[in-house]
Design a protein around this motif. Sequence first.
Motif, PDB file in Angstrom:
ATOM      1  N   UNK A 273      21.915  32.314  25.331  1.00 18.69           N
ATOM      2  CA  UNK A 273      22.233  33.503  26.122  1.00 18.69           C
ATOM      3  C   UNK A 273      21.736  34.750  25.408  1.00 18.69           C
ATOM      4  N   UNK A 274      21.577  35.810  26.174  1.00 16.43           N
ATOM      5  CA  UNK A 274      21.301  37.095  25.572  1.00 16.43           C
ATOM      6  C   UNK A 274      21.717  38.160  26.586  1.00 16.43           C
ATOM      7  N   UNK A 275      22.179  39.288  26.084  1.00 15.07           N
ATOM      8  CA  UNK A 275      22.614  40.355  26.973  1.00 15.07           C
ATOM      9  C   UNK A 275      22.788  41.634  26.178  1.00 15.07           C
ATOM     10  N   UNK A 276      23.227  42.672  26.870  1.00 20.41           N
ATOM     11  CA  UNK A 276      23.508  43.951  26.223  1.00 20.41           C
ATOM     12  C   UNK A 276      24.943  44.023  25.702  1.00 20.41           C
ATOM     13  N   UNK A 277      25.736  43.034  25.983  1.00 24.00           N
ATOM     14  CA  UNK A 277      27.167  43.086  25.651  1.00 24.00           C
ATOM     15  C   UNK A 277      27.473  42.444  24.308  1.00 24.00           C
ATOM     16  N   UNK A 278      28.270  43.088  23.503  1.00 30.66           N
ATOM     17  CA  UNK A 278      28.662  42.525  22.205  1.00 30.66           C
ATOM     18  C   UNK A 278      29.379  41.194  22.380  1.00 30.66           C
ATOM     19  N   UNK A 279      30.152  41.072  23.425  1.00 26.06           N
ATOM     20  CA  UNK A 279      30.969  39.874  23.622  1.00 26.06           C
ATOM     21  C   UNK A 279      30.141  38.616  23.853  1.00 26.06           C
ATOM     22  N   UNK A 280      28.872  38.769  24.174  1.00 30.02           N
ATOM     23  CA  UNK A 280      28.000  37.607  24.385  1.00 30.02           C
ATOM     24  C   UNK A 280      27.719  36.878  23.081  1.00 30.02           C
ATOM     25  N   UNK A 281      27.757  37.616  21.980  1.00 26.22           N
ATOM     26  CA  UNK A 281      27.270  37.101  20.702  1.00 26.22           C
ATOM     27  C   UNK A 281      28.408  36.597  19.816  1.00 26.22           C
ATOM     28  N   UNK A 282      28.275  35.356  19.369  1.00 30.45           N
ATOM     29  CA  UNK A 282      29.310  34.753  18.533  1.00 30.45           C
ATOM     30  C   UNK A 282      29.074  34.951  17.049  1.00 30.45           C
ATOM     31  N   UNK A 283      27.836  35.223  16.679  1.00 23.88           N
ATOM     32  CA  UNK A 283      27.483  35.300  15.260  1.00 23.88           C
ATOM     33  C   UNK A 283      26.833  36.639  14.951  1.00 23.88           C
ATOM     34  N   UNK A 284      27.232  37.192  13.787  1.00 25.36           N
ATOM     35  CA  UNK A 284      26.766  38.513  13.397  1.00 25.36           C
ATOM     36  C   UNK A 284      26.355  38.519  11.936  1.00 25.36           C
ATOM     37  N   UNK A 285      25.340  39.319  11.638  1.00 21.30           N
ATOM     38  CA  UNK A 285      24.971  39.538  10.257  1.00 21.30           C
ATOM     39  C   UNK A 285      25.824  40.623   9.622  1.00 21.30           C
ATOM     40  N   UNK A 286      25.544  40.904   8.358  1.00 24.15           N
ATOM     41  CA  UNK A 286      26.326  41.886   7.612  1.00 24.15           C
ATOM     42  C   UNK A 286      25.833  43.316   7.833  1.00 24.15           C
TER      43      UNK A 286
END
Length: 123
Positions: free
Chosen positions: A102-115
């Motif tokens: 998936x990809x989108x403009x919403x933060x909630x779409x993304x489960x993993x984040x860098x530092x």
Amino acid sequence: QVQLVESGGGLVQAGGSLRLACEASRPTFSSYGMGWFRQVPGKEREFVAAISSSGGGILYSDSVQGRFTISRDNAKNTVYLQMNSVKVDDTAVYYCAAARSAYSTRKSTYAYWGQGTQVTVSS
């Protein structure tokens, strides 16, 4: 679990260029949509750009459209953000994020984040 490590941040003069990179730990990187977001102290994290798993779908915020370019190299498990004609207002901590299929403009779409990596644009 996907681990993301950003690099390439630093100090740049207004009008200059910078390229950010985000390397993912998973060999299944090609299954993940990727996004770049940014945040300044006291403000919400905001969307910058996103790219689909294949690279065929791309989204940009209005504030960076025409100046920034997102791309990916699935062979290197890496997504890039080429920042051109940078402005003082682009100063922020930049984060990459990953979402399975998936990809989108919403933060909630993304489960993993860098530092995050700091980008500072001087006038």
